[in-house]
Each structure stands twice: as C-alpha cells, then as structure tokens.
Design a protein around this motif. Structure first.
Motif, PDB file in Angstrom:
ATOM      1  N   TYR A 117     -44.149  -8.506 -16.716  1.00 54.35           N
ATOM      2  CA  TYR A 117     -44.895  -8.030 -15.554  1.00 54.35           C
ATOM      3  C   TYR A 117     -46.110  -7.234 -15.988  1.00 54.35           C
ATOM      4  O   TYR A 117     -45.983  -6.256 -16.723  1.00 54.35           O
ATOM      5  N   ARG A 118     -47.264  -7.651 -15.533  1.00 58.53           N
ATOM      6  CA  ARG A 118     -48.493  -6.988 -15.926  1.00 58.53           C
ATOM      7  C   ARG A 118     -49.335  -6.697 -14.688  1.00 58.53           C
ATOM      8  O   ARG A 118     -49.257  -7.429 -13.697  1.00 58.53           O
ATOM      9  N   ASP A 119     -50.131  -5.643 -14.810  1.00 59.68           N
ATOM     10  CA  ASP A 119     -51.058  -5.342 -13.721  1.00 59.68           C
ATOM     11  C   ASP A 119     -52.105  -6.434 -13.617  1.00 59.68           C
ATOM     12  O   ASP A 119     -52.416  -7.102 -14.598  1.00 59.68           O
ATOM     13  N   ASN A 120     -52.672  -6.560 -12.440  1.00 61.59           N
ATOM     14  CA  ASN A 120     -53.753  -7.527 -12.257  1.00 61.59           C
ATOM     15  C   ASN A 120     -54.786  -6.910 -11.322  1.00 61.59           C
ATOM     16  O   ASN A 120     -54.996  -7.375 -10.216  1.00 61.59           O
ATOM     17  N   PRO A 121     -55.414  -5.822 -11.804  1.00 63.85           N
ATOM     18  CA  PRO A 121     -56.274  -5.079 -10.898  1.00 63.85           C
ATOM     19  C   PRO A 121     -57.629  -5.763 -10.680  1.00 63.85           C
ATOM     20  O   PRO A 121     -58.075  -6.560 -11.508  1.00 63.85           O
ATOM     21  N   LYS A 122     -58.213  -5.429  -9.574  1.00 69.23           N
ATOM     22  CA  LYS A 122     -59.594  -5.839  -9.310  1.00 69.23           C
ATOM     23  C   LYS A 122     -60.448  -4.649  -9.725  1.00 69.23           C
ATOM     24  O   LYS A 122     -60.409  -3.611  -9.062  1.00 69.23           O
TER      25      LYS A 122
END
Lengths: 195, 96
Positions: B45-50
């Motif tokens: 699980y990884r972040d996927n920020p804008k």
C-alpha cells in the motif's frame, strides 16, 4: 608449464589493424592493453578509507575528481564510497592495496578484466566524442584529468580526459567491440584531408 | 528530456535514472507481530497524492546510488533531491 601471461588476449586484439588504419593526424585510436584495475570501496571517514587514502595520496572526493594521473596510478571517483584505481599492467596493485586495507571494513577487488581501455587522441577527439556523449565535453566544463561515468555509443562507460587532446574510454569488455565500431564510424569524416 | 539533480553527480538526463516507489516507508519494528493485512499494507500500500510526493530514485547511469526526491506528481517538477537516510526537506511552493 605455459606462462599464462603469454596466453592472454586483450578484448580488442582483433580490431588492432582496423584501429591503426583509421588513425590519422586529426584523431587516432588505440587500445590500452592489460591495464591493472582495482575496485575500492570504503566509506569516507572510516579507518579503511583513511588507510587507502594515506597510501594512494588521497582519494577523490567529488564527482569527476581523479587523484594521480595516467602516467602513475590514477584513482577515479565512481561514487562517494567507490573508486577505481588504474595503473600499468601487472603492477600488483590489488595485492598491495589488500595489505593496506588489512582488516578494516571496505573492499579491494582486482577488476583488471572488467573494462577495456580505448584511447582516442588528436585535435578532433572531442568532436568525435561529442557525437554521442550526453555530458558537456567543452574544456570550460570538463577539465584535464577529470573522469565521469557516462554513456558513449549508447553504452555505459567511464570517460577520462587524460590530457588536452587525449581521452580514455572504459566500457565493459563485452561492449568494447561495439564501442570501437561506433568510434571508427564517428572518426571517418576526420580521416580525410581538409579541403 | 528531464534533468534530475543527483545529490552526488549533479544534473543528469532522466534516462540514467530508475524509479523506486515511495520513500520513507519504514520497516515494521516487529514484523512478526503484524497481522497478514497489516503486513500486506506495509508491502503493497502506497500513497498516491496529487502534488508533492517523496520518492526513491536510483542513479543507474552514474554513481549507482539510491537517493530520495520530492517530486510534484502534477507537473513532474523535481523540487528537491537528498541522500537516502536524510529526513524529507520542506519544500515551498507546492502545487494546488
């Protein structure tokens, strides 16, 4: 027992004649055979680093730096804790440096067969290399006796400017043949007399 | 061609670099204590920020060292590069 040294073949021995024929006054190419290459790994500041640096007269500290020169022993910067020492054939450098490092943490590896050294020299040598090297080769950026890991002929190489008009190119041996073919092609336009 | 500023080699072409996913993902202190779900979360699980994202990159074509970079995922702009192991720097001027 046969002398092993007599039996060894340099990676570009088959291209010797071709390289001789392609060489001219503007640019010439040759293989520098059987150089001794020793890989060094030591974290700056550790006892092993200090021991190696004391013996070699210092280790290069930043990208591009070379300690020593082509006529004696040169140590090229590869990364902050990895260096490549190069000198003449059969110098026994690896044994010496292994003793120097002793039990300290670090590595001394005999890598003489890892890379072939191609020397390209002459006033047009920079123009030949510029055709396929992404780095800036201009003398204002790339000083004499600086070396960088880069790409030539779409192949990873170490490129070392040993003096104003002489460069040494060190691809891995399996790519050496390809790099020479590429350079011979790049040199072609300089082989003719200027009109 | 994008230029990426390697902390050891300086600016080099993007083709010399490899991508290594999110940075600063700490290894669990006691992996044996984790449930399967928690372990999967750590692994996958990884972040996927804008916007700004701290990532791991490796300079294959030069010093072969891993380092971290803060990159804006909208504009692809590299806002900072710093050696692996250092804390994430504060970069100003984030995207909206």
């Amino acid at each position: 027992m046969a002398d092993v040294q007599e039996l060894r073949r340099s990676p570009l021995v088959n291209r010797t004649q071709e390289m001789e024929q392609a060489s001219g006054s503007a640019v010439s190419i040759r293989e520098v055979r059987f150089t001794t290459q020793v890989g060094l790994r030591a974290e700056p500041g550790t006892p092993g680093y200090v021991a190696l640096a004391t013996h070699l007269g210092g280790l290069p500290e930043r990208v591009g730096d070379v300690v020593g020169d082509v006529d004696t022993t040169a140590v090229l910067w590869l990364s902050p804790d990895e260096f490549l020492a190069v000198n003449e054939p059969d110098s026994g450098l690896a044994e010496t440096l292994t003793d120097v490092l002793g039990d300290h943490s670090g590595q001394v590896l005999e890598l003489s067969a890892n890379r072939a050294f191609i020397e390209i020299s002459g006033p047009a040598s920079e123009l030949v290399l510029r055709k396929s090297c992404p780095l800036d080769l201009h003398p204002r950026t790339w000083k004499v006796n600086q070396a960088y890991a880069t790409e030539i002929a779409q192949t990873p190489v170490i490129l070392w400017k040993v003096n104003e008009f002489t460069w040494r190119i060190a691809p891995r041996t399996s790519f050496a043949d390809h790099v020479v073919s590429w350079l011979l092609d790049a040199m072609l336009e300089f082989s003719h007399r200027e009109v | 061609m994008m230029l990426i500023d390697c902390p050891y080699c300086g600016p080099r072409n993007e083709t010399e670099f490899g991508y290594g996913g999110e940075a600063h993902v700490a290894y669990p202190e006691d992996p044996y204590a984790l449930s399967d779900a928690k372990w999967a979360e750590f692994l996958f699980y990884r972040d996927n920020p804008k916007g700004d994202f701290a990532e791991r990159w490796v300079h294959n074509g030069g010093c072969r060292k891993w380092f971290n970079a803060v990159r804006d995922t909208i504009t692809y702009q590299f806002k900072a590069t710093y050696p692996a192991g250092s804390p994430r720097p504060n970069v100003s001027g984030g995207s909206q």
